[in-house]
Design an enzyme around this catalytic site. Sequence first.
Site, PDB file in Angstrom:
ATOM      1  CE1 TYR A 128      -4.393  -1.189   0.214  1.00  0.00           C
ATOM      2  CE2 TYR A 128      -3.029  -3.088   0.719  1.00  0.00           C
ATOM      3  CZ  TYR A 128      -4.232  -2.554   0.319  1.00  0.00           C
ATOM      4  OH  TYR A 128      -5.271  -3.372   0.007  1.00  0.00           O
TER       5      TYR A 128
ATOM      6  CE  LYS B 284       1.697 -18.126  -0.571  1.00  0.00           C
ATOM      7  NZ  LYS B 284       1.017 -19.423  -0.580  1.00  0.00           N
TER       8      LYS B 284
ATOM      9  CG  ASP C 151      -1.917 -20.616   0.586  1.00  0.00           C
ATOM     10  OD1 ASP C 151      -1.282 -20.043   1.492  1.00  0.00           O
ATOM     11  OD2 ASP C 151      -1.406 -21.491  -0.128  1.00  0.00           O
TER      12      ASP C 151
ATOM     13  CG  ASP D  64      -7.567  -4.934   1.112  1.00  0.00           C
ATOM     14  OD1 ASP D  64      -8.718  -4.692   1.518  1.00  0.00           O
ATOM     15  OD2 ASP D  64      -7.163  -4.582  -0.001  1.00  0.00           O
TER      16      ASP D  64
END
Length: 392
Positions: free
Chosen positions: A147, A214, A257, A281
Site C-alpha cells: 500500500y 505468506k 492461503d 485487506d
Amino acid sequence: MGDIKFENDKWIVPDDPVILYTDGDGIGPEIMDAARKVVNAAVKKAYKNKKIMWKEVLIGDKALKEKNDRFPEESQNDILKYRVLLKAPLGTPIGEGFKSINVRIRQMLDLYSNIRPVTYMNGLESPLKHPERVNLTIFRENTDDLYLGYEWKFDSKENEEIKDFFKTKFNIDFGKDTGIGIKPINKYKTQRITRAAIKFAIENNKKKLTIMHKGNVMKYTEGAFREWAYETLENEYGDYVSRDDENKILISDIIADNMFQQIITRPENYEVILAPNIDGDYLSDAAGALIGNIGTLGGANVGDNGAMFEAVHGTAPKYAGKNIADPLGLIRGAQLMLKYMNWHEAHDVIEKAIGKSIEEKKVTNDVARFFNVEPLGTKEFGRSLVDIIENL
Ligand code: NAP
C-alpha cells in the site's frame, strides 16, 4: 467538556468528551443521525454523569457545498486537535489526482491498526452451515506493505533504471515488459500492530491469536512479519501468551492461503487474526461475506494518538435519501469506539438492544428480506432501538 487524551497507550476520557462526527456522503447523513441517537441513548442509560459532546466536521459533499472544498482546513485542524472521529462513509470520486480522504485521515493520525470484528447475527442468510461459529476480529496493519505504492510501469524510464540496477548489481534480469512493485515490511510497524492485537485479545478475554502470512514464499517480508510478531508476543507478553499452554492465549501462525480455507471450514478456531496490510485487506472482505451482510459490520482505524470509527460499507448511493439504509454498520463502529473509550456498559446496552431488535424482527430492508417481514425505515429502526434501550 474535555478532549480525549492519550498517555502511555491509554485513553484518558473525561465524562463529557468531545467526539467528532462527519455525516459523509450518500446514505451517510441518515445512518449517522440514527447512530448518534442510539449512542446517546445508550450512554444515558448506562451512566448518570456521562455525555458525548458531538462536534461536526464538514467533509465530502456537504463540505464541498458549504465551503467549496471536500476537506477544508478547519476540518483537518479539528481532526488533529480532537483526534477521535465517528465517520459515515465518504465517496471517492473516480479519476486521477484525488487522494481518498479516508486515506488522508489515516495518515494524519497515523492510524496503523485496521480493526474489523466479524460476528454473525441470527437470521442473516450466510453461505455457511454454522455461521453462528463466526466470531473473529481481524487486526490488519494499515501503514506498510504494498500500500505504500512504490510501483513502476513496465515501460517507464524509472522501471528501466531499476532493471538496470538489478542487472548490474545482482545479475538479476527481469526481462522486457515487466512491471515492478516493491513490498516493504517494517519491524517497528509489525511490532506496533502486534501489540495492538494482543492488547485487544487480553482486554476482551480472547483465547487465540493467529498470525496470518505468506512467509513460505515472501521470506523477508511476510516471513519477517511472522517472526517479529512472535518475538513481540513472547518477549513482551510472555505472561499472557503461549504456543501450547491452553491456560494462556494460544498464539499460532498460518499461511495465508490456508487461512482462507480455515475461516470457511473451521471459523470457530479463530478469534483474533493479525495480518500484514495486503493479506488483511483480502481476508477482511472474505470474512465479512461469511456472515452474509457487510451492511451490518463496523470497523475502526486506531493509532497511539487517535482513532476513526466507521461502517465497513460505502455510501450506497442508490439508497441515498430514501430512508432505507441500515445504520447497523455505523452503530457497530460506534460500539467499537465505546470499547476504546472504556465505556463498556454503554457498548453492552447497544448490544442487548440490537439482539432484542433482531429477535423481534424489527430490522431494515437489507435484513428484513431474509426474515420475510416488513422492513423499518432507517429513522424508524433508529427510533425503535432507542425505545428498546430506554425500556431495558
Ligand atoms: P457500498 O456503498 O458499500 O454499496 C454496495 C451495496 O451494498 C449497496 O448497493 C447495497 O446493496 C449494500 N449496502 C451497503 N451498505 C448498506 C447499508 N447500510 N444498508 C443497506 N444496504 C447496504 O459500495 P460501492 O457502491 O462500491 O461504493 C459506493 C461509494 O462508497 C464509492 O464512492 C466508494 O469509494 C465509497 N466507499 C467508501 C467507504 C468508506 O468511506 N469507508 C468504504 C467503501 C466504499 P444491495 O443492492 O444488496 O441492497
